[in-house]
Scaffold this active site. Sequence first.
Site, PDB file in Angstrom:
ATOM      1  N   GLY A 141     -77.773 -42.219  39.332  1.00  0.00           N
ATOM      2  CA  GLY A 141     -76.937 -41.788  38.218  1.00  0.00           C
ATOM      3  C   GLY A 141     -75.891 -42.853  37.946  1.00  0.00           C
ATOM      4  N   HIS A 142     -76.337 -44.094  37.958  1.00  0.00           N
ATOM      5  CA  HIS A 142     -75.437 -45.211  37.663  1.00  0.00           C
ATOM      6  C   HIS A 142     -76.249 -46.460  37.353  1.00  0.00           C
ATOM      7  CE1 HIS A 142     -76.275 -46.764  41.683  1.00  0.00           C
ATOM      8  NE2 HIS A 142     -75.993 -45.575  42.160  1.00  0.00           N
TER       9      HIS A 142
END
Length: 138
Positions: free
Chosen positions: A51-52
């Site tokens: 998630g990055h």
Amino acid sequence: MNLEKCKLIDLPIIHEPRGNLSFIEGMRHVPFEIKRVYYLYDVPGGAERGGHAHKGLHQLIIAMSGSFDVILDDGAQRKRFHLNRSYHGLYVCPMIWRELDNFSSGSVCLVLASNLYDESDYYRDYQEYLIGLKHLNS
Ligand code: TYD
């Protein structure tokens, strides 16, 4: 930097009756010098990691044990990779948004990275990541 640059790399395998051995050398099997190794383990069922995106970091992701999925997104396309072999590494170039899910029980995710941990190298917000991409391309 885009999804086409991210690919599965076949790692060397030394097959022997007493077991298999694979190895990875920086700048030979991966297009970067390896400065850091980290691993995810004891991931509970249903958990999501990642998630990055990273601004400058190159990485190789390997399912050392078990399996999981890596979703890569370059702001234009998304692609899901199912990793389940310890002799396959997924090369992820800088400026790619990634999510990891579908971890099997007991799975271990090994990551080789081109630099030391640096929180300022992360985009943790997808909208900020898209803005960063736009600046790069303008
Ligand atoms: P993060 O990179 O967000 O993990 P994931 O992508 O697997 O979900 O890192 C989780 C936490 O661990 C965060 O607080 C930063 C810390 N961390 C380190 O201190 N050193 C490291 O090398 C890594 C990868 C993370």
